[in-house]
Design an enzyme around this catalytic site. Sequence first.
Site, PDB file in Angstrom:
ATOM      1  N   GLU A  37     -74.658 -15.750 -23.256  1.00 29.90           N
ATOM      2  CA  GLU A  37     -73.631 -16.790 -23.168  1.00 29.90           C
ATOM      3  C   GLU A  37     -74.164 -18.151 -23.599  1.00 29.90           C
ATOM      4  O   GLU A  37     -73.466 -18.922 -24.254  1.00 29.90           O
ATOM      5  CB  GLU A  37     -73.085 -16.860 -21.736  1.00 29.90           C
ATOM      6  CG  GLU A  37     -72.180 -15.712 -21.366  1.00 29.90           C
ATOM      7  CD  GLU A  37     -70.953 -15.643 -22.247  1.00 29.90           C
ATOM      8  OE1 GLU A  37     -70.270 -16.679 -22.420  1.00 29.90           O
ATOM      9  OE2 GLU A  37     -70.683 -14.561 -22.797  1.00 29.90           O
ATOM     10  N   CYS A 192     -57.127 -14.379 -33.272  1.00 28.31           N
ATOM     11  CA  CYS A 192     -56.543 -15.723 -33.155  1.00 28.31           C
ATOM     12  C   CYS A 192     -57.555 -16.754 -33.656  1.00 28.31           C
ATOM     13  O   CYS A 192     -57.991 -17.648 -32.934  1.00 28.31           O
ATOM     14  CB  CYS A 192     -56.145 -16.001 -31.704  1.00 28.31           C
ATOM     15  SG  CYS A 192     -55.061 -17.432 -31.509  1.00 28.31           S
ATOM     16  N   CYS A 199     -51.929 -12.760 -36.887  1.00 26.67           N
ATOM     17  CA  CYS A 199     -50.886 -12.649 -35.859  1.00 26.67           C
ATOM     18  C   CYS A 199     -50.240 -11.271 -35.835  1.00 26.67           C
ATOM     19  O   CYS A 199     -49.808 -10.796 -34.771  1.00 26.67           O
ATOM     20  CB  CYS A 199     -49.821 -13.718 -36.076  1.00 26.67           C
ATOM     21  SG  CYS A 199     -50.430 -15.411 -35.913  1.00 26.67           S
ATOM     22  N   CYS A 202     -51.939  -9.077 -33.357  1.00 27.31           N
ATOM     23  CA  CYS A 202     -52.188  -9.612 -32.013  1.00 27.31           C
ATOM     24  C   CYS A 202     -51.269  -8.956 -30.985  1.00 27.31           C
ATOM     25  O   CYS A 202     -50.049  -8.890 -31.194  1.00 27.31           O
ATOM     26  CB  CYS A 202     -51.971 -11.127 -32.010  1.00 27.31           C
ATOM     27  SG  CYS A 202     -52.244 -11.890 -30.386  1.00 27.31           S
ATOM     28  N   CYS A 208     -45.865 -15.232 -28.179  1.00 23.85           N
ATOM     29  CA  CYS A 208     -46.638 -16.428 -28.500  1.00 23.85           C
ATOM     30  C   CYS A 208     -45.706 -17.564 -28.885  1.00 23.85           C
ATOM     31  O   CYS A 208     -44.983 -17.480 -29.898  1.00 23.85           O
ATOM     32  CB  CYS A 208     -47.603 -16.119 -29.640  1.00 23.85           C
ATOM     33  SG  CYS A 208     -48.554 -17.549 -30.201  1.00 23.85           S
TER      34      CYS A 208
END
Length: 362
Positions: A37, A192, A199, A202, A208
């Site tokens: 991370e 995204c 899209c 997605c 959205c």
Amino acid sequence: MNSAEFGRRVLEWFDAHGRKQLPWQEDPTPYRVWVSEIMLQQTQVATVIPYYQRFMARFPDIRTLAAAEPDEVLRFWAGLGYYARARHLHQTARILCDRHDGELPLDSATLQELPGIGRSTAGAILALAAGQRQAILDGNVKRLLARFAAIEGWPSQSRVLATLWDLAERHTPTERVADYTQAMMDLGATVCTPRQPRCETCPLAEACAARQQGRVAELPASRPRRDLPVRTTRMLLLRTMDGEVLLERRPPAGIWGGLWSFPECTLESDIVDWCRDRLGLTVIVERPWTVVRHSFSHFHLDITPTPAQVTGQGGLVMEGERFVWYNTRHPDGRGVATPVRRLLAALASELRNDGNQRWLEW
């Protein structure tokens, strides 16, 4: 779309399309997830993977990392940039050994007290390694949620950020939290995307708001533009007749903190006097090389590399561990910043070409 449906669709997409073979997923201990991370902050997965694998091979656990010298940690980080991340990792590892028996605490508030760990990083560690219901809000997730709910404004503004955290908390499910967390990262990184989002693939497309309003390209709002200031410095490439070049360890704080670099002076400095007074060296200055620009997030740095031949030296540069004579023919892999590494390579190339001037192409 309610939160339960949101989570269900995200997890279904992850089962079919999510990334499941990343190195830190193979054995997602808190330590391994934490290192990944930190490396992934402002750095793409493809770039991080080889660095992560080398880092984990050398520092397989917290105690090994804590016992290492700072310069070695920075050497394994060199090239990833944002070197404060490496310093924070090392500092935190030592704190963990001193105060937490060499283990990462599995508590968000305690994690956030450690250097370099903020709310989203703490959430990712606890969700991915411990299965806790913790929300995350990295850059990819900010973009996804800002589009999904058509949130106005730049995501890092406090008002916008608070709204996005509320959405992140609300949509995080109670089941399969680790998979959901990875799925949100993957959706933001691969579907995204900032430009030309996919899209049509997605799982959240039909709900959205940005897509419904035809505003996908304009959301989230960009950071307010400002012209970056330009700073200048002269890096002195001080070489002996044997081809060794003087390197100086930078202060722990600031840019390239703790890394090795060339001594620097202002463009206005008299180099001969500066080397005599500051370093105890007698030098013959050569023609400067082409100016090199290195850009940071908040300013540009224009570097004027200036070679000089060392013809005599006193004892100043031998005091303590601040300086080292570096053999360009036999690099030792110490931690150096990217422009310094390129300059060292240019010096080595010049030596191989019998001293002919090599102009840098960056």
